[in-house]
Design an enzyme around this catalytic site. Structure first.
Site, PDB file in Angstrom:
ATOM      1  N   ALA A 140      44.229  45.584  40.356  1.00 34.74           N
ATOM      2  CA  ALA A 140      43.115  44.707  40.717  1.00 34.74           C
ATOM      3  C   ALA A 140      41.980  45.486  41.380  1.00 34.74           C
ATOM      4  CB  ALA A 140      43.609  43.599  41.652  1.00 34.74           C
ATOM      5  N   GLU A 141      42.309  46.334  42.350  1.00 37.59           N
ATOM      6  CA  GLU A 141      41.257  47.063  43.051  1.00 37.59           C
ATOM      7  C   GLU A 141      40.565  48.063  42.126  1.00 37.59           C
ATOM      8  OE1 GLU A 141      40.202  49.200  47.265  1.00 37.59           O
ATOM      9  OE2 GLU A 141      42.249  48.482  46.936  1.00 37.59           O
ATOM     10  N   THR A 142      41.316  48.652  41.218  1.00 38.97           N
ATOM     11  CA  THR A 142      40.716  49.578  40.256  1.00 38.97           C
ATOM     12  C   THR A 142      39.686  48.852  39.397  1.00 38.97           C
ATOM     13  OG1 THR A 142      42.699  50.958  40.204  1.00 38.97           O
ATOM     14  CG2 THR A 142      41.216  51.107  38.304  1.00 38.97           C
TER      15      THR A 142
ATOM     16  N   SER B  50      36.656  47.626  41.470  1.00 41.80           N
ATOM     17  CA  SER B  50      35.862  48.774  41.914  1.00 41.80           C
ATOM     18  C   SER B  50      35.024  49.349  40.775  1.00 41.80           C
ATOM     19  CB  SER B  50      36.773  49.871  42.473  1.00 41.80           C
ATOM     20  OG  SER B  50      37.381  49.435  43.661  1.00 41.80           O
TER      21      SER B  50
END
Length: 145
Positions: free
Chosen positions: A63-65, A68
């Site tokens: 999710a953060e990848t 971002s």
């Protein structure tokens, strides 16, 4: 990244690479990337917790990848800037033991200083595994690291 027809140089802003990064080691395969939508897959194998289920932290890494990348593309488009995460949260809905999961990040808000994304992660059956939200601060690039 696997050969999907999408290469890093085609989609990632200058200075951003998945090679050698955590996302690369976890097998994240970028399929589509634009500020308005980022899509990638990740294998469950190798990303499990001791009970053999997909590790919740692995879902958060996916999710953060994705969020971002979307925020970085937005910042690059706005003012050749960068994006840095300031908050991430996730709700894990269902356990997964095998196969490949898919994450799709779509913006909740693409502002001039902040970008927020909702990331929906599903299993091969299309069932929702995790819902995450990421907020990134947008910064002007200083030309250095």
């Amino acid at each position: 990244m696997e050969d999907t027809g999408v290469t890093e140089s085609d989609v990632l802003p200058d200075g951003m690479s998945m090679q050698g990064a955590l996302a690369y080691r976890m097998g994240i395969n970028l399929l589509e990337a634009a500020p308005e939508r980022v899509v990638a897959t990740m294998p469950v194998a190798g990303n499990t917790q001791p009970y053999g289920l997909l590790h919740g932290g692995a879902s958060v890494v996916l999710a953060e990848t994705l969020g971002s990348i979307g925020a970085a593309l937005h910042a690059a488009r706005l003012f050749n800037g960068i994006a840095v995460g300031v908050e991430v949260n996730a709700t894990h809905h269902k356990g997964v033991r095998a196969g490949v999961i898919t994450g799709v990040a779509t913006p909740l808000r693409l502002g001039g200083m902040i970008a927020s994304y909702e990331i929906v992660i599903t299993d091969e059956s299309g069932d929702r595994v995790c819902t995450a939200r990421l907020t990134c601060a947008l910064r002007r690039s200083s030309g250095g690291s």
